[in-house]
Design an enzyme around this catalytic site. Structure first.
Site, PDB file in Angstrom:
ATOM      1  N   HIS A  38      -2.325   7.439   7.138  1.00  0.00           N
ATOM      2  CA  HIS A  38      -1.365   8.338   6.469  1.00  0.00           C
ATOM      3  C   HIS A  38      -2.030   9.641   6.042  1.00  0.00           C
ATOM      4  O   HIS A  38      -1.412  10.711   6.096  1.00  0.00           O
ATOM      5  CB  HIS A  38      -0.776   7.664   5.227  1.00  0.00           C
ATOM      6  CG  HIS A  38       0.419   6.787   5.493  1.00  0.00           C
ATOM      7  ND1 HIS A  38       1.578   7.267   6.061  1.00  0.00           N
ATOM      8  CD2 HIS A  38       0.639   5.476   5.242  1.00  0.00           C
ATOM      9  CE1 HIS A  38       2.465   6.269   6.152  1.00  0.00           C
ATOM     10  NE2 HIS A  38       1.922   5.167   5.667  1.00  0.00           N
ATOM     11  N   CYS A  93       6.059  -0.240   6.949  1.00  0.00           N
ATOM     12  CA  CYS A  93       5.668   0.935   6.168  1.00  0.00           C
ATOM     13  C   CYS A  93       6.826   1.311   5.254  1.00  0.00           C
ATOM     14  O   CYS A  93       7.976   1.309   5.692  1.00  0.00           O
ATOM     15  CB  CYS A  93       5.341   2.093   7.110  1.00  0.00           C
ATOM     16  SG  CYS A  93       4.878   3.616   6.265  1.00  0.00           S
ATOM     17  N   LEU A  94       6.518   1.630   3.996  1.00  0.00           N
ATOM     18  CA  LEU A  94       7.578   2.013   3.058  1.00  0.00           C
ATOM     19  C   LEU A  94       8.304   3.282   3.513  1.00  0.00           C
ATOM     20  O   LEU A  94       9.441   3.509   3.113  1.00  0.00           O
ATOM     21  CB  LEU A  94       6.999   2.207   1.653  1.00  0.00           C
ATOM     22  CG  LEU A  94       6.478   0.924   0.981  1.00  0.00           C
ATOM     23  CD1 LEU A  94       5.830   1.244  -0.358  1.00  0.00           C
ATOM     24  CD2 LEU A  94       7.586  -0.106   0.811  1.00  0.00           C
ATOM     25  N   GLN A  99       3.018   9.991   1.209  1.00  0.00           N
ATOM     26  CA  GLN A  99       4.306   9.282   1.203  1.00  0.00           C
ATOM     27  C   GLN A  99       5.145   9.642  -0.014  1.00  0.00           C
ATOM     28  O   GLN A  99       6.351   9.369  -0.036  1.00  0.00           O
ATOM     29  CB  GLN A  99       4.092   7.766   1.240  1.00  0.00           C
ATOM     30  CG  GLN A  99       3.531   7.276   2.571  1.00  0.00           C
ATOM     31  CD  GLN A  99       3.395   5.772   2.568  1.00  0.00           C
ATOM     32  OE1 GLN A  99       2.398   5.233   2.119  1.00  0.00           O
ATOM     33  NE2 GLN A  99       4.412   5.074   3.051  1.00  0.00           N
ATOM     34  N   HIS A 120      -4.117   1.374   7.847  1.00  0.00           N
ATOM     35  CA  HIS A 120      -2.776   1.950   7.815  1.00  0.00           C
ATOM     36  C   HIS A 120      -2.695   3.119   6.821  1.00  0.00           C
ATOM     37  O   HIS A 120      -2.163   4.189   7.148  1.00  0.00           O
ATOM     38  CB  HIS A 120      -1.783   0.839   7.444  1.00  0.00           C
ATOM     39  CG  HIS A 120      -0.359   1.269   7.302  1.00  0.00           C
ATOM     40  ND1 HIS A 120       0.640   0.840   8.146  1.00  0.00           N
ATOM     41  CD2 HIS A 120       0.240   2.089   6.404  1.00  0.00           C
ATOM     42  CE1 HIS A 120       1.792   1.395   7.768  1.00  0.00           C
ATOM     43  NE2 HIS A 120       1.577   2.142   6.715  1.00  0.00           N
ATOM     44  N   GLU A 121      -3.226   2.898   5.602  1.00  0.00           N
ATOM     45  CA  GLU A 121      -3.112   3.929   4.559  1.00  0.00           C
ATOM     46  C   GLU A 121      -3.986   5.141   4.873  1.00  0.00           C
ATOM     47  O   GLU A 121      -3.583   6.278   4.633  1.00  0.00           O
ATOM     48  CB  GLU A 121      -3.464   3.351   3.185  1.00  0.00           C
ATOM     49  CG  GLU A 121      -2.590   2.187   2.731  1.00  0.00           C
ATOM     50  CD  GLU A 121      -1.097   2.427   2.837  1.00  0.00           C
ATOM     51  OE1 GLU A 121      -0.656   3.594   2.770  1.00  0.00           O
ATOM     52  OE2 GLU A 121      -0.364   1.440   3.017  1.00  0.00           O
ATOM     53  N   GLY A 153       0.826  -1.197   0.000  1.00  0.00           N
ATOM     54  CA  GLY A 153       0.000   0.000   0.000  1.00  0.00           C
ATOM     55  C   GLY A 153       0.861   1.248   0.000  1.00  0.00           C
ATOM     56  O   GLY A 153       2.032   1.205   0.411  1.00  0.00           O
TER      57      GLY A 153
END
Ligand code: NI
Length: 159
Positions: free
Chosen positions: A137, A91-92, A51, A133-134, A46
């Site tokens: 963000h 997480c990226l 991000q 999670h997304e 995701g």
């Protein structure tokens, strides 16, 4: 399409609230394509627009094994949650780390697609975790603040 630079923990943009998308213009469609390419290249499941430094309420997710089932959500809103799951999350924007996070085990999300048509998606387990999670963000929240017992170092996929 182009790969965009993924912002990392500590970058101010990750702590800001993203703005609602009013219309899916050409620029937004390019952003979505770039986000998908960036997510796949980074082997994440995701990615949220902040991000890549863009404060718009746009999320891409793909929890399929093959990485060929992209989900694009514009202005996503969680309308229902149920149950609980506790497991590892990455997480990226926090490379090389994972931590244990408790999330709802089911979520129902209302969002708009690339044609600004409203749709609903339901997810359990990993998809529910990714949706939570997304969407976090988009509100300037990172999973690291929800971790139970601290971050651990690994090489793993992120969100
Ligand atoms: Ni993330």
């Amino acid at each position: 399409m182009a790969i965009r630079n993924i912002r990392e923990i500590g970058d101010k943009v990750l702590y800001k609230t993203s703005k609602e998308v009013k219309d899916a213009d050409k620029k937004l469609l390019v952003l979505i394509d770039d986000m998908l390419e960036t997510m796949y290249e980074a082997e994440g499941v995701g990615l949220a627009a902040p991000q890549v430094g863009i404060l718009k309420r746009v999320v891409v997710i793909d929890v399929s094994e093959e990485g060929n089932d992209p989900l694009v959500l514009i202005n996503p809103v969680i309308v229902e949650t149920e149950g609980e799951q506790t497991g590892d999350e990455g997480c990226l924007s926090v490379p090389g780390k994972v931590g244990t996070v408790t999330r709802p085990n089911y979520v129902k999300v209302k969002a708009y697609d690339k044609n600004m048509k409203e749709f609903t998606v339901e997810g359990t387990e990993l998809l529910a975790r990714a949706l939570n999670h997304e969407i976090d963000h988009l509100d300037g929240k990172l999973y690291v603040d929800r971790v139970i017992g601290g971050l651990r170092s690994v090489t793993d996929r992120g969100m």
